[in-house]
Design a protein around this motif. Structure first.
Motif, PDB file in Angstrom:
ATOM      1  N   THR A 135      24.049   4.390  13.409  1.00 29.79           N
ATOM      2  CA  THR A 135      23.722   4.016  14.785  1.00 29.79           C
ATOM      3  C   THR A 135      24.065   5.150  15.742  1.00 29.79           C
ATOM      4  OG1 THR A 135      24.133   1.682  14.292  1.00 29.79           O
ATOM      5  CG2 THR A 135      24.146   2.318  16.600  1.00 29.79           C
ATOM      6  N   SER A 136      25.205   5.785  15.529  1.00 28.31           N
ATOM      7  CA  SER A 136      25.627   6.888  16.402  1.00 28.31           C
ATOM      8  C   SER A 136      24.647   8.054  16.340  1.00 28.31           C
ATOM      9  CB  SER A 136      27.021   7.377  16.003  1.00 28.31           C
ATOM     10  OG  SER A 136      27.987   6.369  16.116  1.00 28.31           O
ATOM     11  N   HIS A 137      24.209   8.397  15.132  1.00 29.14           N
ATOM     12  CA  HIS A 137      23.284   9.515  14.976  1.00 29.14           C
ATOM     13  C   HIS A 137      21.994   9.264  15.764  1.00 29.14           C
ATOM     14  CE1 HIS A 137      25.972   9.979  11.520  1.00 29.14           C
ATOM     15  NE2 HIS A 137      25.604  11.246  11.469  1.00 29.14           N
ATOM     16  N   SER A 138      21.490   8.041  15.661  1.00 25.31           N
ATOM     17  CA  SER A 138      20.252   7.689  16.352  1.00 25.31           C
ATOM     18  C   SER A 138      20.415   7.778  17.865  1.00 25.31           C
ATOM     19  CB  SER A 138      19.822   6.276  15.950  1.00 25.31           C
ATOM     20  OG  SER A 138      18.691   5.866  16.671  1.00 25.31           O
ATOM     21  N   LEU A 139      21.543   7.260  18.369  1.00 26.02           N
ATOM     22  CA  LEU A 139      21.774   7.291  19.810  1.00 26.02           C
ATOM     23  C   LEU A 139      21.974   8.722  20.306  1.00 26.02           C
ATOM     24  CD1 LEU A 139      22.107   5.895  22.474  1.00 26.02           C
ATOM     25  CD2 LEU A 139      24.466   5.290  21.853  1.00 26.02           C
ATOM     26  N   SER A 140      22.727   9.521  19.555  1.00 30.55           N
ATOM     27  CA  SER A 140      22.912  10.931  19.929  1.00 30.55           C
ATOM     28  C   SER A 140      21.561  11.630  20.075  1.00 30.55           C
ATOM     29  CB  SER A 140      23.740  11.670  18.877  1.00 30.55           C
ATOM     30  OG  SER A 140      25.086  11.278  18.884  1.00 30.55           O
ATOM     31  N   HIS A 141      20.728  11.443  19.073  1.00 29.15           N
ATOM     32  CA  HIS A 141      19.411  12.103  19.065  1.00 29.15           C
ATOM     33  C   HIS A 141      18.559  11.640  20.243  1.00 29.15           C
ATOM     34  CE1 HIS A 141      15.187  12.682  17.807  1.00 29.15           C
ATOM     35  NE2 HIS A 141      15.651  13.825  17.343  1.00 29.15           N
ATOM     36  N   ASN A 142      18.553  10.329  20.512  1.00 29.25           N
ATOM     37  CA  ASN A 142      17.710   9.799  21.584  1.00 29.25           C
ATOM     38  C   ASN A 142      18.175  10.257  22.965  1.00 29.25           C
ATOM     39  OD1 ASN A 142      15.985   8.470  19.854  1.00 29.25           O
ATOM     40  ND2 ASN A 142      17.065   6.521  19.981  1.00 29.25           N
ATOM     41  N   ILE A 143      19.487  10.308  23.171  1.00 32.78           N
ATOM     42  CA  ILE A 143      19.996  10.770  24.471  1.00 32.78           C
ATOM     43  C   ILE A 143      19.621  12.237  24.697  1.00 32.78           C
ATOM     44  CG2 ILE A 143      22.090  11.335  25.758  1.00 32.78           C
ATOM     45  CD1 ILE A 143      23.343   8.770  24.639  1.00 32.78           C
ATOM     46  N   LEU A 144      19.830  13.073  23.688  1.00 30.30           N
ATOM     47  CA  LEU A 144      19.474  14.487  23.817  1.00 30.30           C
ATOM     48  C   LEU A 144      17.973  14.645  24.058  1.00 30.30           C
ATOM     49  CD1 LEU A 144      21.702  15.834  20.923  1.00 30.30           C
ATOM     50  CD2 LEU A 144      21.937  16.507  23.328  1.00 30.30           C
ATOM     51  N   ALA A 145      17.163  13.888  23.317  1.00 26.38           N
ATOM     52  CA  ALA A 145      15.713  13.984  23.477  1.00 26.38           C
ATOM     53  C   ALA A 145      15.274  13.509  24.859  1.00 26.38           C
ATOM     54  CB  ALA A 145      15.020  13.154  22.393  1.00 26.38           C
ATOM     55  N   ALA A 146      15.920  12.466  25.369  1.00 25.15           N
ATOM     56  CA  ALA A 146      15.575  11.951  26.697  1.00 25.15           C
ATOM     57  C   ALA A 146      15.897  12.974  27.778  1.00 25.15           C
ATOM     58  CB  ALA A 146      16.305  10.638  26.958  1.00 25.15           C
ATOM     59  N   PHE A 147      17.022  13.665  27.656  1.00 26.19           N
ATOM     60  CA  PHE A 147      17.357  14.692  28.643  1.00 26.19           C
ATOM     61  C   PHE A 147      16.400  15.878  28.534  1.00 26.19           C
ATOM     62  CE2 PHE A 147      21.518  12.601  29.302  1.00 26.19           C
ATOM     63  CZ  PHE A 147      21.588  12.695  30.681  1.00 26.19           C
ATOM     64  N   GLN A 148      15.926  16.163  27.329  1.00 30.55           N
ATOM     65  CA  GLN A 148      14.952  17.241  27.171  1.00 30.55           C
ATOM     66  C   GLN A 148      13.644  16.941  27.897  1.00 30.55           C
ATOM     67  OE1 GLN A 148      15.013  17.903  22.761  1.00 30.55           O
ATOM     68  NE2 GLN A 148      15.081  20.048  23.379  1.00 30.55           N
ATOM     69  N   LYS A 149      13.327  15.675  28.084  1.00 27.47           N
ATOM     70  CA  LYS A 149      12.072  15.262  28.717  1.00 27.47           C
ATOM     71  C   LYS A 149      12.121  15.307  30.246  1.00 27.47           C
ATOM     72  CE  LYS A 149       9.510  14.140  25.115  1.00 27.47           C
ATOM     73  NZ  LYS A 149       8.225  14.827  24.840  1.00 27.47           N
ATOM     74  N   GLN A 150      13.302  15.513  30.814  1.00 27.84           N
ATOM     75  CA  GLN A 150      13.417  15.524  32.274  1.00 27.84           C
ATOM     76  C   GLN A 150      12.850  16.830  32.849  1.00 27.84           C
ATOM     77  OE1 GLN A 150      14.358  12.472  33.470  1.00 27.84           O
ATOM     78  NE2 GLN A 150      14.332  12.186  31.239  1.00 27.84           N
ATOM     79  N   LYS A 151      12.301  16.749  34.045  1.00 25.84           N
ATOM     80  CA  LYS A 151      11.712  17.943  34.646  1.00 25.84           C
ATOM     81  C   LYS A 151      12.764  18.893  35.197  1.00 25.84           C
ATOM     82  CE  LYS A 151      10.811  16.250  39.381  1.00 25.84           C
ATOM     83  NZ  LYS A 151      11.614  15.041  39.346  1.00 25.84           N
ATOM     84  N   GLU A 152      13.952  18.368  35.482  1.00 22.76           N
ATOM     85  CA  GLU A 152      15.038  19.202  35.994  1.00 22.76           C
ATOM     86  C   GLU A 152      15.688  20.009  34.862  1.00 22.76           C
ATOM     87  OE1 GLU A 152      14.477  15.700  38.634  1.00 22.76           O
ATOM     88  OE2 GLU A 152      14.755  15.978  36.463  1.00 22.76           O
ATOM     89  N   ASP A 153      16.169  21.200  35.181  1.00 25.87           N
ATOM     90  CA  ASP A 153      16.935  21.978  34.218  1.00 25.87           C
ATOM     91  C   ASP A 153      18.320  21.354  34.082  1.00 25.87           C
ATOM     92  OD1 ASP A 153      14.792  23.660  34.105  1.00 25.87           O
ATOM     93  OD2 ASP A 153      15.730  25.309  35.217  1.00 25.87           O
ATOM     94  N   ILE A 154      18.721  21.083  32.842  1.00 23.77           N
ATOM     95  CA  ILE A 154      20.019  20.443  32.576  1.00 23.77           C
ATOM     96  C   ILE A 154      20.757  21.274  31.532  1.00 23.77           C
ATOM     97  CG2 ILE A 154      21.153  18.355  31.707  1.00 23.77           C
ATOM     98  CD1 ILE A 154      18.599  16.832  32.722  1.00 23.77           C
ATOM     99  N   HIS A 155      22.002  21.594  31.832  1.00 22.44           N
ATOM    100  CA  HIS A 155      22.788  22.489  30.982  1.00 22.44           C
ATOM    101  C   HIS A 155      23.837  21.688  30.219  1.00 22.44           C
ATOM    102  CE1 HIS A 155      21.202  26.257  32.830  1.00 22.44           C
ATOM    103  NE2 HIS A 155      20.933  25.402  33.812  1.00 22.44           N
ATOM    104  N   LEU A 156      23.727  21.691  28.898  1.00 19.19           N
ATOM    105  CA  LEU A 156      24.648  20.953  28.034  1.00 19.19           C
ATOM    106  C   LEU A 156      25.940  21.742  27.878  1.00 19.19           C
ATOM    107  CD1 LEU A 156      25.168  18.513  26.170  1.00 19.19           C
ATOM    108  CD2 LEU A 156      24.089  19.815  24.318  1.00 19.19           C
ATOM    109  N   GLU A 157      27.040  21.189  28.393  1.00 22.08           N
ATOM    110  CA  GLU A 157      28.323  21.882  28.381  1.00 22.08           C
ATOM    111  C   GLU A 157      29.286  21.329  27.324  1.00 22.08           C
ATOM    112  OE1 GLU A 157      29.225  24.573  30.516  1.00 22.08           O
ATOM    113  OE2 GLU A 157      27.038  24.541  30.695  1.00 22.08           O
TER     114      GLU A 157
END
Length: 307
Positions: A135-157
């Motif tokens: 379950t954790s792996h799936s949620l991790s992947h979906n959150i990262l993918a969702a942020f990749q879809k945003q039009k704003e530049d987002i920096h993973l720290e």
């Protein structure tokens, strides 16, 4: 598309393992983060976030100094901050509607930063572990993918998730970090735990238990915790759980029975009792108005009078 790591745009992410393999410094940062001392956050100045809730504010908020959340096993805790305005959002995500939730967080922080011309959006992710059901792996992947879809530049720290938040104790996988806080003034994110989880702790838990979706619980312009009217259908059948043994409740009401904090079962029982005691949720919101809470002179949340 516009998710960045060390100012480099991130390609499509197939898995968290691939992400960490490609970016060893994220592993180093995660190890450093989870080795930080656990901070027990005082209730004064705390804004606590429950599951499927988020809140955002700015450094000039004189009522909230720390936004925090804990009790995350497979759940992920998301912090998004604008470095120019200092506007910061913390969310407790369980995968119920990730693709619609992430744009909410981005929009909220962006609006609070609209007058600021300088700065960037920085993302901190903490939570999950190597659970058997993945379950954790799936949620991790979906959150990262969702942020990749945003039009704003987002920096993973910070990316202390799933594999990098996993420990094995007596043969059982568990998260290393269950909770975090973010300092509203400085933006520092740190492992933390909380003794106070209000206001309206049981009502908020009941909303989530009965299927409520992600909601913003804080009006930063008025410095008010705001619990909007929510509905649930009377269901006397849930009383069945109150007579069950702890291991049965864990097995059927948790996504990760072996990794839950010690108070999980009691929390479930108190939430069910609240639902049974309040079968008609509308009574909790006279006139269809939200419940409002303001900070008093002692630093505690108290019921606010409707305007």
């Amino acid at each position: 598309m516009p998710l960045f790591i060390q100012s480099r745009e991130v390609d499509h992410i197939n898995s968290t393992k691939e992400l960490f393999d490609r970016n060893p410094h994220l592993q180093e940062n995660a190890r450093a983060f989870r080795s930080k001392p656990l901070v027990v956050v005082d209730t004064k100045g705390l804004l606590y976030i429950q599951q499927r809730e988020f809140a955002a504010t700015t450094p000039d908020d004189d009522c909230v100094s720390v936004i925090g959340s804990d009790d995350a096993t497979t759940c992920h805790l998301v912090v998004l901050r604008h470095t120019g305005s200092g506007a910061v959002c913390l969310a407790h995500c369980d995968g119920s509607s990730t693709w619609s939730e992430v744009p909410l967080f981005v929009r909220t922080v962006t609006l609070l930063s609209s007058v600021c011309k300088e700065g960037r959006l920085e993302l901190h992710l903490v939570g999950g572990f190597n659970d058997e059901s993945k379950t954790s792996h799936s949620l991790s992947h979906n959150i990262l993918a969702a942020f990749q879809k945003q039009k704003e530049d987002i920096h993973l720290e910070t990316c202390c998730i799933t594999e990098m938040n996993d420990s094995v104790i007596n043969g059982t996988h568990r998260p290393v970090v269950y909770g975090i806080g973010v300092d509203v003034k400085t933006g520092e994110v740190f492992p933390s735990s909380f003794s106070y989880k209000g206001p309206a702790e049981e009502l908020r838990a009941a909303r989530t238990f009965s299927g409520g979706q992600m909601v913003n619980i804080y009006d930063s312009s008025r410095r008010l915790v705001k619990i909007d009217p929510c509905k649930w259908s009377p269901n006397l059948d849930i009383g069945f759980w109150l007579s069950q043994k702890d291991d049965i409740i864990l097995k059927y009401l948790s996504t990760s029975p072996m990794a839950e904090p010690p108070h999980f079962v009691q929390h479930m029982k108190s939430t069910i009792r609240f639902l049974l005691e309040h079968p008609n949720s509308s009574i909790l919101f006279p006139g269809g108005q939200p419940q409002l809470f303001q900070r008093n002179d002692n630093g505690d949340w108290e019921t606010a009078v409707q305007p």
